[in-house]
Design a protein around this motif. Structure first.
Motif, PDB file in Angstrom:
ATOM      1  N   PHE A 243       0.813  -1.214   0.000  1.00 30.63           N
ATOM      2  CA  PHE A 243       0.000   0.000   0.000  1.00 30.63           C
ATOM      3  C   PHE A 243       0.852   1.272   0.000  1.00 30.63           C
ATOM      4  O   PHE A 243       0.353   2.352   0.321  1.00 30.63           O
ATOM      5  CB  PHE A 243      -0.953   0.010   1.192  1.00 30.63           C
ATOM      6  CG  PHE A 243      -2.062  -0.997   1.077  1.00 30.63           C
ATOM      7  CD1 PHE A 243      -3.088  -0.819   0.165  1.00 30.63           C
ATOM      8  CD2 PHE A 243      -2.063  -2.138   1.866  1.00 30.63           C
ATOM      9  CE1 PHE A 243      -4.105  -1.752   0.046  1.00 30.63           C
ATOM     10  CE2 PHE A 243      -3.072  -3.075   1.753  1.00 30.63           C
ATOM     11  CZ  PHE A 243      -4.095  -2.889   0.838  1.00 30.63           C
ATOM     12  N   ALA A 244       2.120   1.117  -0.394  1.00 30.95           N
ATOM     13  CA  ALA A 244       2.990   2.291  -0.478  1.00 30.95           C
ATOM     14  C   ALA A 244       2.501   3.258  -1.547  1.00 30.95           C
ATOM     15  O   ALA A 244       2.867   4.441  -1.537  1.00 30.95           O
ATOM     16  CB  ALA A 244       4.434   1.862  -0.770  1.00 30.95           C
ATOM     17  N   TRP A 245       1.657   2.782  -2.455  1.00 26.36           N
ATOM     18  CA  TRP A 245       1.140   3.646  -3.516  1.00 26.36           C
ATOM     19  C   TRP A 245       0.287   4.783  -2.955  1.00 26.36           C
ATOM     20  O   TRP A 245       0.069   5.790  -3.648  1.00 26.36           O
ATOM     21  CB  TRP A 245       0.321   2.840  -4.521  1.00 26.36           C
ATOM     22  CG  TRP A 245      -0.862   2.108  -3.960  1.00 26.36           C
ATOM     23  CD1 TRP A 245      -0.912   0.809  -3.569  1.00 26.36           C
ATOM     24  CD2 TRP A 245      -2.179   2.632  -3.728  1.00 26.36           C
ATOM     25  NE1 TRP A 245      -2.160   0.479  -3.116  1.00 26.36           N
ATOM     26  CE2 TRP A 245      -2.964   1.591  -3.194  1.00 26.36           C
ATOM     27  CE3 TRP A 245      -2.768   3.882  -3.920  1.00 26.36           C
ATOM     28  CZ2 TRP A 245      -4.299   1.755  -2.846  1.00 26.36           C
ATOM     29  CZ3 TRP A 245      -4.104   4.057  -3.583  1.00 26.36           C
ATOM     30  CH2 TRP A 245      -4.849   3.006  -3.047  1.00 26.36           C
ATOM     31  N   ALA A 246      -0.202   4.630  -1.721  1.00 24.19           N
ATOM     32  CA  ALA A 246      -1.012   5.699  -1.124  1.00 24.19           C
ATOM     33  C   ALA A 246      -0.213   6.996  -1.018  1.00 24.19           C
ATOM     34  O   ALA A 246      -0.797   8.095  -1.007  1.00 24.19           O
ATOM     35  CB  ALA A 246      -1.516   5.272   0.250  1.00 24.19           C
ATOM     36  N   ASP A 247       1.111   6.888  -0.966  1.00 26.81           N
ATOM     37  CA  ASP A 247       1.955   8.088  -0.900  1.00 26.81           C
ATOM     38  C   ASP A 247       1.918   8.878  -2.199  1.00 26.81           C
ATOM     39  O   ASP A 247       2.308  10.047  -2.233  1.00 26.81           O
ATOM     40  CB  ASP A 247       3.407   7.698  -0.586  1.00 26.81           C
ATOM     41  CG  ASP A 247       3.562   7.112   0.811  1.00 26.81           C
ATOM     42  OD1 ASP A 247       2.711   7.408   1.666  1.00 26.81           O
ATOM     43  OD2 ASP A 247       4.531   6.356   1.037  1.00 26.81           O
ATOM     44  N   ALA A 248       1.463   8.235  -3.284  1.00 24.69           N
ATOM     45  CA  ALA A 248       1.420   8.924  -4.584  1.00 24.69           C
ATOM     46  C   ALA A 248       0.181   9.780  -4.731  1.00 24.69           C
ATOM     47  O   ALA A 248       0.144  10.678  -5.579  1.00 24.69           O
ATOM     48  CB  ALA A 248       1.490   7.908  -5.721  1.00 24.69           C
ATOM     49  N   ALA A 256       9.824   7.252  -1.645  1.00 19.37           N
ATOM     50  CA  ALA A 256      10.786   6.337  -1.021  1.00 19.37           C
ATOM     51  C   ALA A 256      10.193   4.949  -0.810  1.00 19.37           C
ATOM     52  O   ALA A 256      10.823   3.924  -1.128  1.00 19.37           O
ATOM     53  CB  ALA A 256      11.273   6.922   0.304  1.00 19.37           C
ATOM     54  N   GLY A 257       8.973   4.880  -0.265  1.00 26.09           N
ATOM     55  CA  GLY A 257       8.357   3.587  -0.009  1.00 26.09           C
ATOM     56  C   GLY A 257       8.090   2.809  -1.291  1.00 26.09           C
ATOM     57  O   GLY A 257       8.297   1.592  -1.347  1.00 26.09           O
ATOM     58  N   ILE A 259       9.714   3.080  -4.119  1.00 25.43           N
ATOM     59  CA  ILE A 259      10.993   2.646  -4.691  1.00 25.43           C
ATOM     60  C   ILE A 259      11.487   1.391  -3.981  1.00 25.43           C
ATOM     61  O   ILE A 259      11.931   0.429  -4.617  1.00 25.43           O
ATOM     62  CB  ILE A 259      12.034   3.781  -4.595  1.00 25.43           C
ATOM     63  CG1 ILE A 259      11.652   4.926  -5.538  1.00 25.43           C
ATOM     64  CG2 ILE A 259      13.429   3.259  -4.925  1.00 25.43           C
ATOM     65  CD1 ILE A 259      12.520   6.158  -5.400  1.00 25.43           C
ATOM     66  N   GLN A 260      11.400   1.386  -2.650  1.00 30.56           N
ATOM     67  CA  GLN A 260      11.852   0.212  -1.900  1.00 30.56           C
ATOM     68  C   GLN A 260      10.953  -0.983  -2.178  1.00 30.56           C
ATOM     69  O   GLN A 260      11.435  -2.111  -2.337  1.00 30.56           O
ATOM     70  CB  GLN A 260      11.879   0.514  -0.406  1.00 30.56           C
ATOM     71  CG  GLN A 260      12.572  -0.566   0.418  1.00 30.56           C
ATOM     72  CD  GLN A 260      12.976  -0.080   1.788  1.00 30.56           C
ATOM     73  OE1 GLN A 260      12.871   1.100   2.099  1.00 30.56           O
ATOM     74  NE2 GLN A 260      13.449  -0.996   2.624  1.00 30.56           N
ATOM     75  N   GLY A 261       9.644  -0.740  -2.239  1.00 33.46           N
ATOM     76  CA  GLY A 261       8.723  -1.829  -2.545  1.00 33.46           C
ATOM     77  C   GLY A 261       8.960  -2.410  -3.927  1.00 33.46           C
ATOM     78  O   GLY A 261       8.889  -3.629  -4.122  1.00 33.46           O
ATOM     79  N   THR A 262       9.256  -1.547  -4.895  1.00 35.96           N
ATOM     80  CA  THR A 262       9.545  -2.009  -6.252  1.00 35.96           C
ATOM     81  C   THR A 262      10.795  -2.873  -6.278  1.00 35.96           C
ATOM     82  O   THR A 262      10.818  -3.939  -6.922  1.00 35.96           O
ATOM     83  CB  THR A 262       9.731  -0.805  -7.197  1.00 35.96           C
ATOM     84  OG1 THR A 262       8.508  -0.072  -7.273  1.00 35.96           O
ATOM     85  CG2 THR A 262      10.131  -1.264  -8.592  1.00 35.96           C
ATOM     86  N   ALA A 263      11.827  -2.447  -5.572  1.00 35.99           N
ATOM     87  CA  ALA A 263      13.074  -3.211  -5.532  1.00 35.99           C
ATOM     88  C   ALA A 263      12.860  -4.595  -4.921  1.00 35.99           C
ATOM     89  O   ALA A 263      13.363  -5.605  -5.441  1.00 35.99           O
ATOM     90  CB  ALA A 263      14.128  -2.439  -4.736  1.00 35.99           C
ATOM     91  N   ILE A 264      12.097  -4.653  -3.822  1.00 33.72           N
ATOM     92  CA  ILE A 264      11.829  -5.933  -3.167  1.00 33.72           C
ATOM     93  C   ILE A 264      11.033  -6.850  -4.078  1.00 33.72           C
ATOM     94  O   ILE A 264      11.364  -8.027  -4.264  1.00 33.72           O
ATOM     95  CB  ILE A 264      11.063  -5.705  -1.843  1.00 33.72           C
ATOM     96  CG1 ILE A 264      11.948  -4.992  -0.818  1.00 33.72           C
ATOM     97  CG2 ILE A 264      10.557  -7.025  -1.275  1.00 33.72           C
ATOM     98  CD1 ILE A 264      13.075  -5.816  -0.273  1.00 33.72           C
ATOM     99  N   SER A 265       9.976  -6.326  -4.684  1.00 35.81           N
ATOM    100  CA  SER A 265       9.100  -7.141  -5.525  1.00 35.81           C
ATOM    101  C   SER A 265       9.821  -7.662  -6.766  1.00 35.81           C
ATOM    102  O   SER A 265       9.704  -8.845  -7.115  1.00 35.81           O
ATOM    103  CB  SER A 265       7.865  -6.329  -5.945  1.00 35.81           C
ATOM    104  OG  SER A 265       7.076  -5.993  -4.834  1.00 35.81           O
TER     105      SER A 265
END
Length: 287
Positions: A243-248, A256-257, A259-265
């Motif tokens: 749900f880091a997309w809520a920051d958008a 930041a969230g 980007i980190q989530g994308t790297a992990i996935s």
């Protein structure tokens, strides 16, 4: 069929890249009943929510706290964002697991996989074709939901800015751009489920096992993320960033969230896709 047999001499004029064209695989998958049912479910969700709001009244703040759900009826953009919010955690997991997990295992269950390889379709070519179509259909499912929701929400609540729960708003044009970013991020975050489903699809002849296994493991990841005792270890769980997309969808977006989530996935997904290709290349296909 063994891998050794596939390396036998081929006829003159044979071109591996011309076997199992993407358009052929895409047409085959689009005609399947599960594709039509999944599309209908996603297209109907916005109508269900409109009816729910009409019956229950407009959503209101709880305990003085305003959330994204509370702004659902503010505009078509808000309604589309709420549809993504309520479906990202589970509903959108199902088409990804279905389209990526059912693809190879279903051929095995129909006993048609060995005939495809005997055509001959190289194993890597077969997997690439099925993976590309599976990911493409998963993306289409994620685009279908907000597009229908935006149309339904605009008809029901009007075209207007995206109202922020914390105050402020985004113009309709900016809101549309942010929703595109949100859909792209949700797709990337679901690559882990796609990888799980696709890997399991190459390991079993039971489509339901591949699809159910991917959904089940995704749920396990969500449960583990809820265990706060794990502390910073949760940062390595893809579910932690879903749900880091809520920051958008803020007046001042934070990246930041995401980007980190994308790297992990992407890291998890690449490992799982590699396991699928490596395992299938060595597998004795007898079904």
């Amino acid at each position: 069929m063994s891998a050794l047999a596939e390396r036998a001499e081929t006829a003159d004029g044979y071109r591996a890249r011309r076997t199992l064209p993407l358009r052929v695989e895409l047409v085959r998958q689009l005609k399947r009943r599960r594709t039509l049912v999944m599309g209908a479910i996603l297209a109907l969700l916005p109508f269900v929510l409109v009816v729910a709001f009409a019956i229950g009244g407009d959503p209101g703040s709880r305990n003085g706290q305003v959330t994204l759900m509370d702004t659902a009826t503010a505009s078509g953009a808000n309604f589309a964002a709420v549809n993504l919010f309520v479906s990202a955690g589970f509903l959108l997991v199902i088409p990804v697991a279905l389209f990526c997990g059912d693809t190879v295992a279903s051929e095995a269950s129909w006993s048609s996989l060995r005939y495809l390889l005997a055509a001959p379709v190289p194993r890597a070519r077969l997997l690439w074709s099925k993976l590309a179509v599976g990911l493409g259909m998963s993306l289409a499912a994620m685009v279908l939901l907000p597009v229908v929701a935006l149309a339904v929400g605009t008809a029901a609540y009007g075209w207007g800015p995206l109202e922020m729960p914390t105050g402020g708003s985004l113009s309709p044009g900016t809101a549309a751009q942010r929703l595109v970013v949100v859909v792209a991020y949700i797709f990337v975050s679901q690559l882990v489920t796609a990888g799980l489903a696709f890997w399991l699809s190459t390991k079993t002849d039971a489509p339901l096992g591949a699809v159910g296994g991917a959904v089940g493991l995704t749920i396990v990841g969500n449960v583990l993320d809820a265990v706060t005792a794990l502390g910073h270890w949760r940062d390595f769980l893809p579910a932690h960033w879903q749900f880091a997309w809520a920051d958008a969808v803020q007046t001042q977006p934070e990246w930041a969230g995401m980007i980190q989530g994308t790297a992990i996935s992407v890291t998890y997904a690449l490992v799982l896709f590699a396991l699928a290709f490596r395992g299938f290349a060595r597998k004795d296909v007898v079904s």
